[in-house]
Write a protein that holds these residues in place. Structure first.
Motif, PDB file in Angstrom:
ATOM      1  N   ILE A  52      76.253  56.421  19.178  1.00 55.02           N
ATOM      2  CA  ILE A  52      75.837  57.432  20.148  1.00 55.02           C
ATOM      3  C   ILE A  52      74.347  57.700  20.031  1.00 55.02           C
ATOM      4  O   ILE A  52      73.625  57.716  21.023  1.00 55.02           O
ATOM      5  CB  ILE A  52      76.640  58.738  19.943  1.00 55.02           C
ATOM      6  CG1 ILE A  52      78.112  58.466  20.206  1.00 55.02           C
ATOM      7  CG2 ILE A  52      76.116  59.837  20.847  1.00 55.02           C
ATOM      8  CD1 ILE A  52      79.020  59.603  19.825  1.00 55.02           C
ATOM      9  N   ASP A  53      73.879  57.910  18.802  1.00 55.86           N
ATOM     10  CA  ASP A  53      72.490  58.276  18.591  1.00 55.86           C
ATOM     11  C   ASP A  53      72.081  57.883  17.184  1.00 55.86           C
ATOM     12  O   ASP A  53      72.914  57.799  16.282  1.00 55.86           O
ATOM     13  CB  ASP A  53      72.326  59.791  18.783  1.00 55.86           C
ATOM     14  CG  ASP A  53      70.880  60.239  18.800  1.00 55.86           C
ATOM     15  OD1 ASP A  53      70.009  59.407  19.090  1.00 55.86           O
ATOM     16  OD2 ASP A  53      70.630  61.428  18.525  1.00 55.86           O
ATOM     17  N   LYS A 108      74.019  53.289  22.104  1.00 55.65           N
ATOM     18  CA  LYS A 108      74.925  53.220  23.255  1.00 55.65           C
ATOM     19  C   LYS A 108      75.610  51.858  23.373  1.00 55.65           C
ATOM     20  O   LYS A 108      75.897  51.388  24.455  1.00 55.65           O
ATOM     21  CB  LYS A 108      74.182  53.524  24.564  1.00 55.65           C
ATOM     22  CG  LYS A 108      73.383  54.804  24.547  1.00 55.65           C
ATOM     23  CD  LYS A 108      74.101  55.901  25.260  1.00 55.65           C
ATOM     24  CE  LYS A 108      73.236  57.098  25.507  1.00 55.65           C
ATOM     25  NZ  LYS A 108      73.101  58.038  24.461  1.00 55.65           N
ATOM     26  N   LYS A 109      75.886  51.232  22.231  1.00 55.83           N
ATOM     27  CA  LYS A 109      76.597  49.957  22.217  1.00 55.83           C
ATOM     28  C   LYS A 109      77.667  50.008  21.151  1.00 55.83           C
ATOM     29  O   LYS A 109      77.606  50.765  20.192  1.00 55.83           O
ATOM     30  CB  LYS A 109      75.632  48.809  21.921  1.00 55.83           C
ATOM     31  CG  LYS A 109      74.589  48.622  22.994  1.00 55.83           C
ATOM     32  CD  LYS A 109      74.312  47.188  23.240  1.00 55.83           C
ATOM     33  CE  LYS A 109      73.404  47.096  24.449  1.00 55.83           C
ATOM     34  NZ  LYS A 109      72.426  46.096  24.353  1.00 55.83           N
TER      35      LYS A 109
END
Length: 159
Positions: A52-53, A108-109
């Motif tokens: 996410i981050d 985001k993967k």
């Protein structure tokens, strides 16, 4: 003997003593690191997660469980660590990442990560290999590129 020669001899002896102490301390720390790496490799698991981050932040601001924060020595609580927030199954968790692979982790993967507790030690692409980010150019290299581009535009204007 003159006094400056005695001072010089004392300084040299102290420096040699410090170097010998650092050598043995380094050897001891190297053995300790090897043992820790072996323990982490023994309990490592491969987990699929959606990143996410990721950012470098203080340990106490990272959203780690309170029992983990309590076990951490105080000098490490204020140090900035590479933290990765990821979704593992239905849960969103915070992980500490190895500094060597922090730049390789895509945001985001979905990835397959080798996790040892709350510590990410390795990461692989789930469907295809991860793209390695390019090495950042230094200040002088950027200036050289700019100068070369300006020269190219000037030569094109002259022709």
């Amino acid at each position: 003997m003159s006094s400056w020669l005695i001072v010089l001899i004392v300084v040299v002896v102290v420096l040699v003593g410090a170097l010998v102490a650092l050598y043995f301390f380094g050897k001891k720390m190297e053995k300790k690191k090897a043992e820790q790496d072996a323990q982490m490799a023994a309990v490592a698991q491969t987990v699929t997660m959606l990143i996410i981050d990721k950012k470098k932040m203080r340990f106490d601001e990272a959203g780690m469980p309170q029992n983990i924060i309590d076990q951490t020595p105080k000098r490490y609580r204020r140090a900035k660590l590479p933290i990765v927030k990821a979704k593992v199954g239905p849960k969103i968790m915070s992980f500490i990442c190895d500094a060597a692979i922090f730049d390789d982790i895509p945001v985001k993967k979905e990835v397959k990560a080798t996790v040892s507790g709350l510590y990410i030690t390795g990461v692989k692409g789930l469907r295809k290999p991860l793209e390695k980010p390019g090495k950042k150019k230094g200040f002088l290299n950027r200036l050289r590129d700019k100068a070369a581009a300006m020269q190219n535009t000037e030569t094109k204007k002259q022709h």
